[in-house]
Design a protein around this motif. Sequence first.
Motif, mmCIF file in Angstrom:
data_model
loop_
_atom_site.group_PDB
_atom_site.id
_atom_site.type_symbol
_atom_site.label_atom_id
_atom_site.label_comp_id
_atom_site.label_asym_id
_atom_site.label_seq_id
_atom_site.Cartn_x
_atom_site.Cartn_y
_atom_site.Cartn_z
ATOM 1 N N MET A 25 0.824 -1.196 0.000
ATOM 2 C CA MET A 25 0.000 0.000 0.000
ATOM 3 C C MET A 25 0.874 1.268 0.000
ATOM 4 S SD MET A 25 -2.778 0.607 3.012
ATOM 5 C CE MET A 25 -3.579 -0.979 2.910
ATOM 6 N N ALA A 29 1.779 4.118 -2.960
ATOM 7 C CA ALA A 29 1.468 5.526 -2.710
ATOM 8 C C ALA A 29 2.722 6.409 -2.822
ATOM 9 C CB ALA A 29 0.839 5.681 -1.337
ATOM 10 N N SER A 111 -9.091 0.531 5.719
ATOM 11 C CA SER A 111 -9.078 0.701 4.267
ATOM 12 C C SER A 111 -7.784 1.417 3.902
ATOM 13 C CB SER A 111 -10.262 1.557 3.832
ATOM 14 O OG SER A 111 -10.096 2.874 4.318
ATOM 15 N N GLU A 112 -7.364 1.235 2.677
ATOM 16 C CA GLU A 112 -6.156 1.884 2.186
ATOM 17 C C GLU A 112 -6.285 3.405 2.339
ATOM 18 O OE1 GLU A 112 -3.523 1.993 -1.912
ATOM 19 O OE2 GLU A 112 -4.780 0.266 -1.500
ATOM 20 N N ASP A 113 -7.458 3.925 2.028
ATOM 21 C CA ASP A 113 -7.688 5.373 2.133
ATOM 22 C C ASP A 113 -7.429 5.882 3.544
ATOM 23 O OD1 ASP A 113 -8.444 5.265 -0.475
ATOM 24 O OD2 ASP A 113 -10.591 5.475 -0.101
ATOM 25 N N LYS A 114 -7.898 5.105 4.512
ATOM 26 C CA LYS A 114 -7.755 5.519 5.912
ATOM 27 C C LYS A 114 -6.276 5.594 6.309
ATOM 28 C CE LYS A 114 -10.527 5.169 9.926
ATOM 29 N NZ LYS A 114 -11.302 6.381 9.735
ATOM 30 N N LEU A 116 -3.611 5.938 4.256
ATOM 31 C CA LEU A 116 -2.915 7.000 3.521
ATOM 32 C C LEU A 116 -3.319 8.382 4.035
ATOM 33 C CD1 LEU A 116 -2.974 5.450 -0.060
ATOM 34 C CD2 LEU A 116 -1.141 5.373 1.647
ATOM 35 N N GLU A 117 -4.572 8.514 4.389
ATOM 36 C CA GLU A 117 -5.045 9.790 4.939
ATOM 37 C C GLU A 117 -4.343 10.091 6.268
ATOM 38 O OE1 GLU A 117 -9.129 11.673 6.813
ATOM 39 O OE2 GLU A 117 -9.284 9.825 5.626
ATOM 40 N N ASN A 120 -0.727 11.062 5.500
ATOM 41 C CA ASN A 120 -0.676 12.423 4.934
ATOM 42 C C ASN A 120 -0.872 13.458 6.030
ATOM 43 O OD1 ASN A 120 -0.226 11.577 2.322
ATOM 44 N ND2 ASN A 120 -2.395 11.499 1.801
#
Length: 126
Positions: A25, A29, A111-114, A116-117, A120
């Motif tokens: 992941m 990114a 989740s991947e979004d969580k 990466l968020e 970030n």
Amino acid sequence: MEITDKKRILIVDDSFYMRTMLKNMLLDAGYDVVGEAPDGKTALQLAKEKIPDLVTLDVILPDNTGLDVLKGIKQDNPDMKVVIVSAVGQEVIMNEAAEYGALHYIIKPFSEDKVLEALNNAFKED
């Protein structure tokens, strides 16, 4: 973005599957994964050697707790960013992690979004 700008990350989790999932992941990114640790002792050693920009840290490790590792990392390098990634979602542990300096707390399954968020956001909190 130059390659020198890549944020360096150390992944700490006792599960090989979880480390691999996080690593893929993060690489996708654009992060640089500088090491993986299956236990607290290795985590502290790699954090000292590799000096990553951020550590993803599990709370349940075979040799000690992620909170102890977090304290150890912060003792050696107070500015190192740590994001907890754990199946343990008890408020007590989450609060302790925050007290010891963890920037974010991600609960598995995630989740991947969580992830990466959270990373970030951690890097924005400079």
